[in-house]
Design a protein around this motif. Structure first.
Motif, PDB file in Angstrom:
ATOM      1  N   GLU A  94       0.812  -1.215   0.000  1.00 23.25           N
ATOM      2  CA  GLU A  94       0.000   0.000   0.000  1.00 23.25           C
ATOM      3  C   GLU A  94       0.847   1.268   0.000  1.00 23.25           C
ATOM      4  O   GLU A  94       0.360   2.337  -0.336  1.00 23.25           O
ATOM      5  CB  GLU A  94      -0.923   0.006   1.224  1.00 23.25           C
ATOM      6  CG  GLU A  94      -1.867  -1.190   1.285  1.00 23.25           C
ATOM      7  CD  GLU A  94      -2.843  -1.222   0.118  1.00 23.25           C
ATOM      8  OE1 GLU A  94      -3.468  -0.180  -0.161  1.00 23.25           O
ATOM      9  OE2 GLU A  94      -2.980  -2.286  -0.515  1.00 23.25           O
ATOM     10  N   LYS A  95       2.108   1.135   0.371  1.00 25.10           N
ATOM     11  CA  LYS A  95       3.057   2.254   0.271  1.00 25.10           C
ATOM     12  C   LYS A  95       4.449   1.665   0.222  1.00 25.10           C
ATOM     13  O   LYS A  95       4.780   0.754   0.988  1.00 25.10           O
ATOM     14  CB  LYS A  95       2.933   3.205   1.460  1.00 25.10           C
ATOM     15  CG  LYS A  95       3.859   4.433   1.362  1.00 25.10           C
ATOM     16  CD  LYS A  95       3.664   5.388   2.547  1.00 25.10           C
ATOM     17  CE  LYS A  95       4.535   6.631   2.414  1.00 25.10           C
ATOM     18  NZ  LYS A  95       4.363   7.575   3.557  1.00 25.10           N
ATOM     19  N   LYS A 133       5.553  11.449  -3.830  1.00 25.09           N
ATOM     20  CA  LYS A 133       5.294  12.133  -2.568  1.00 25.09           C
ATOM     21  C   LYS A 133       6.608  12.320  -1.819  1.00 25.09           C
ATOM     22  O   LYS A 133       7.388  11.381  -1.660  1.00 25.09           O
ATOM     23  CB  LYS A 133       4.329  11.335  -1.696  1.00 25.09           C
ATOM     24  CG  LYS A 133       4.046  11.986  -0.342  1.00 25.09           C
ATOM     25  CD  LYS A 133       3.134  11.137   0.533  1.00 25.09           C
ATOM     26  CE  LYS A 133       1.684  11.241   0.113  1.00 25.09           C
ATOM     27  NZ  LYS A 133       0.781  10.585   1.086  1.00 25.09           N
ATOM     28  N   SER A 152       3.856   8.066  -4.713  1.00 29.26           N
ATOM     29  CA  SER A 152       2.678   8.465  -3.958  1.00 29.26           C
ATOM     30  C   SER A 152       1.881   7.224  -3.590  1.00 29.26           C
ATOM     31  O   SER A 152       1.771   6.275  -4.377  1.00 29.26           O
ATOM     32  CB  SER A 152       1.808   9.415  -4.790  1.00 29.26           C
ATOM     33  OG  SER A 152       0.594   9.678  -4.114  1.00 29.26           O
ATOM     34  N   ASP A 153       1.322   7.221  -2.390  1.00 33.67           N
ATOM     35  CA  ASP A 153       0.495   6.090  -1.977  1.00 33.67           C
ATOM     36  C   ASP A 153      -0.987   6.323  -2.257  1.00 33.67           C
ATOM     37  O   ASP A 153      -1.811   5.453  -1.961  1.00 33.67           O
ATOM     38  CB  ASP A 153       0.714   5.771  -0.497  1.00 33.67           C
ATOM     39  CG  ASP A 153       0.522   6.997   0.395  1.00 33.67           C
ATOM     40  OD1 ASP A 153       0.546   8.128  -0.115  1.00 33.67           O
ATOM     41  OD2 ASP A 153       0.360   6.819   1.619  1.00 33.67           O
TER      42      ASP A 153
END
Length: 750
Positions: free
Chosen positions: A177-178, A259, A277-278
């Protein structure tokens, strides 16, 4: 050696020429960050402090020891779910739906040369002798996920690159997810964060703010790195300037959503996170699969921003840009866009080329409008077949006639886009990003092709390759004139929608890599409405990028100023355009427009046939001077002699050989006053004990090579100047008579 591993102490130290980076394994297996800064020796674990922090949890193995908490300790790759409540680099969604990871050190190894990243740009080492690679293996045992931290050390450049590989060695699929590319944790220090914001037509404006408690987030959710933010940030001491003070640069080699997060925690510690970016990111990782993050490049300077910029410039010039033109002179070009827009024929283009050839221009670039039904913005994108009816001849014939003039030939393409009024869209409407049941968002009357699908990349590449083969094009300008919306892919059954934005960027890189491999001598210039995708990732494929659609010389000074902090002049596409300027309406004399455009890959964007004979002679002189100074501009150290956002009277910049043997200084007046004070420009980079001759370059209006330095008849001018005079006392800037006048001097050691 650049990398030293103390197996007994579980301490890893990375040395470059002037910097040291150190990490060590904590009491319970977590990899802790210890130091990054000026080169030193010794074990830096003494900096770690352990206290019982209220509301900061402890690893289970710590039992009654409340002083060991991931919420306060500096880490190499912090993850979500292990008790650290600061910004994580890694978020893992496990097969059972839980969000948790607890990465522990397994082992590490040293490899010769520089690591590579499949499908992604990365700094390279052609000889394998200028770099070393460190691989650090971490593991989350319950999930079976292995995280490999990659470090590339370019010791002579004071550069450390970082990337991450995430491999699922478990039995069930997980979701990432990130996955940031890198983190810097600082135990001490008061920092400012510097980022580069902007808009279409005014990109990379420097903004400096204190790092504050909480998160300061800079990034893009536009599908590209964007005009609005650049994937390069700096951390600097409060008093750091051009020549003094500590600063760190962090550059992401990526052209999509990103990000950057700067955070000061409750204990006054600073964390910088950089990577993908997540938002709208979720990557399904099946057992046995590996996910690679983009690369980041770090550099540290104890001597201010100038040194930091030089480090990054050298990395980009020699270890990121790839092209037959990387280390050689590039052709001075003319682009027809602002001369003709869509209204041209083959004969009109040839006439522009004839005049350009007479003046010394070496390449003509045919911009938008040569293909499909493309007479305006409404139609044609996606149909990459030559419009011979409009041209009045085959494009290959246009190219042949231009080459007959002794010039090279280039074309403009926008391969990621499609118009609804096109044969391609009528045949393959599903190739464009649209969401079923919804009307798409339009921008410039075009939609975005789904480059996450290989068949789309294959189809567009085949069309464009045929044109390049037929015309034997020497140059391509690759544009992207809108950002991504309506993100939905027909292949959702094959890939989750949270992966599409990253897969899109991988598709763009695949397209560019095919161009690079099939046409190794092709010069490719990147573009996205000018500077909307000006990043180190694109520079791996396109060694120069159109800096901005704003060609106003005065505005360009500001844009090129911000760009210079990370990116060298050889990457900046910059042209002399027509006046009144098409974006601002400003009138600026030809000499000044050329002086500003020299700070990049030089060219023209106007109809040379409309110039007066005096202006044509100036063009000849400008091209000669650019060729004279091109390698100094491209390879010299760049000095920002003024801050264009603070100094209102004039802007000044300098290129200087690293050995201080020669320099070129450019001054442009920004304001005019009645009876003004005399301004002095102080040079940099020269040997103080050396002797120099100073020559005024005849590029400014009325200027001739060899004219007086300060323009006043009664002044005393020495036969030569010492470096100390030029550096500490400077040169008086002559009164040039008005704003937007230019003055250039060439300094040569005698």
């Amino acid at each position: 050696m650049a990398i030293i591993i103390d197996q007994e102490q579980k301490l890893i130290t990375l040395h470059t020429k002037n910097t040291t980076y150190q990490m060590g394994v904590g009491n319970y297996g977590q990899l802790l960050h210890l130091y990054y800064g000026k080169r030193l020796t010794g074990d830096m674990r003494y900096l770690l402090t352990y206290y019982d922090r209220g509301f900061s949890g402890n690893p289970y193995e710590a039992e009654c020891d409340k002083t060991y908490s991931m919420d306060a300790l500096p880490q190499e790759y912090p993850c979500f779910g292990n008790g650290d409540f600061r910004s994580p680099a890694f978020i893992l969604k496990n097969a059972d739906g839980s969000y948790c990871a607890d990465l522990r050190f397994v082992s590490c190894e040293i490899c010769e040369g520089k690591y590579r990243i499949p499908g992604l740009p990365a700094a390279y080492d052609e000889t394998g002798t200028e770099s070393e690679t460190l691989k650090v293996y971490l593991e989350d045992k319950p999930s079976g996920v292995q995280v490999t931290l990659l470090y590339g050390i370019f010791a002579e450049l004071d550069i450390i690159t970082r990337a991450v590989q995430i491999t699922n060695r478990g039995q069930e699929a997980v979701h990432i997810e990130k996955a940031a590319s890198a983190v810097l944790d600082f135990m001490t220090g008061e920092f400012d964060v510097i980022h580069f914001h902007g808009r279409h037509g005014m990109e990379r404006i420097l903004e400096r703010t204190p790092v504050e408690h909480g998160n300061q987030v800079f990034g893009s959710r536009r599908g590209s790195s964007s005009h609005q933010q650049n994937p390069f940030v700096m951390l600097a001491g409060k008093q750091t300037g051009e020549d003094a003070g500590e600063c760190y640069g962090c550059m992401l080699l990526y052209s999509g959503n990103f990000k950057a997060e700067a955070e000061k925690d409750q204990y006054e510690q600073t964390r910088l996170v950089m990577g993908l970016s997540d938002e709208m990111f979720s990557w399904k990782l099946e057992p046995g699969e590996t996910f690679d993050t983009p690369e980041t490049a770090f550099s540290y300077s104890a001597n201010g921003f100038s040194t930091l910029s030089w480090n990054l410039h050298r990395l980009i010039r020699s270890h990121i840009c790839r092209s037959a033109y990387r280390d050689t002179k590039r052709p001075v070009l003319i682009n027809n866009w602002e001369a003709t827009y869509f209204d041209f024929t083959g004969e009109k283009i040839i006439e522009i080329a004839k005049q350009a050839a007479e003046l010394g221009v070496e390449m003509l670039v045919l911009d938008d409008g040569w293909f499909g039904k493309r007479d305006d913005d409404l139609a044609g994108l996606g149909d990459w077949t030559v419009n011979e009816k409009k041209l009045g001849m085959p494009l290959s014939q246009v190219a042949e006639k231009i080459r007959g003039l002794g010039m090279k030939f280039g074309i403009w393409i926008e391969p990621e886009m499609v118009c609804e009024d096109s044969d391609l869209y009528r045949e393959h409407p599903d190739w464009a990003f649209t969401i079923p049941g919804r009307k798409p968002v339009r921008a410039r009357y075009q939609l975005v092709l789904d480059y996450s699908r290989k068949e789309v990349v294959d189809g567009i590449f085949a069309q464009i390759a045929k044109v390049l083969d037929d015309t034997k094009a020497d140059y391509v300008k690759m544009d992207m004139n809108r950002h991504l919306t309506d993100i939905w892919s027909k292949t959702a059954a094959e890939q989750n929608q949270g992966a599409i934005l990253h897969r899109y960027v991988l598709g763009v890189y695949d397209f560019l890599e095919r161009l690079h491999e099939r046409y190794p001598d092709l010069l490719i210039e990147g573009c996205s409405g000018g500077g909307g995708r000006f990043d180190a990732g694109m520079l791996y494929y396109t060694p120069q990028i159109w800096c901005s659609d704003n060609t106003d010389a005065v505005e360009r000074i500001k844009i090129q100023y911000g760009t210079s902090f990370a990116y060298p002049s050889c990457t900046v596409g910059s042209h002399v355009s027509a006046v009144p300027n098409h974006q601002t309406g400003r009138m600026t004399e030809l000499a000044t427009r050329a002086a500003v455009a020299m700070a990049g890959s030089f060219g023209y964007e106007l109809d040379l046939n409309l110039l007066t004979e005096e202006e044509k002679e100036q063009v000849r002189e400008q091209i000669k001077n650019y060729h004279r100074f091109e390698m100094l501009i491209r390879q010299g150290r760049y000095y920002r002699l003024t801050d264009v956002w603070q100094k209102k009277e004039y802007a000044a910049w300098e290129y200087c050989r690293p050995d201080g043997s020669e320099a070129l200084v450019t001054v442009v007046t920004l304001d005019t006053q009645c009876n003004p004070a005399t301004e002095y420009v102080k040079l940099r980079g020269l040997g103080e004990d050396k002797k120099y001759r100073v020559e005024v370059v005849g590029m400014q209006t009325g200027g001739e090579n060899g004219q007086r330095i300060n323009g006043t008849p009664n002044s005393v001018e020495p036969e030569y100047y010492t470096g100390a005079q030029l550096v500490h006392a400077g040169l008086p800037v002559p009164r040039l008579g008005n704003e937007y006048k230019s003055w250039q001097v060439y300094v040569k050691e005698v």
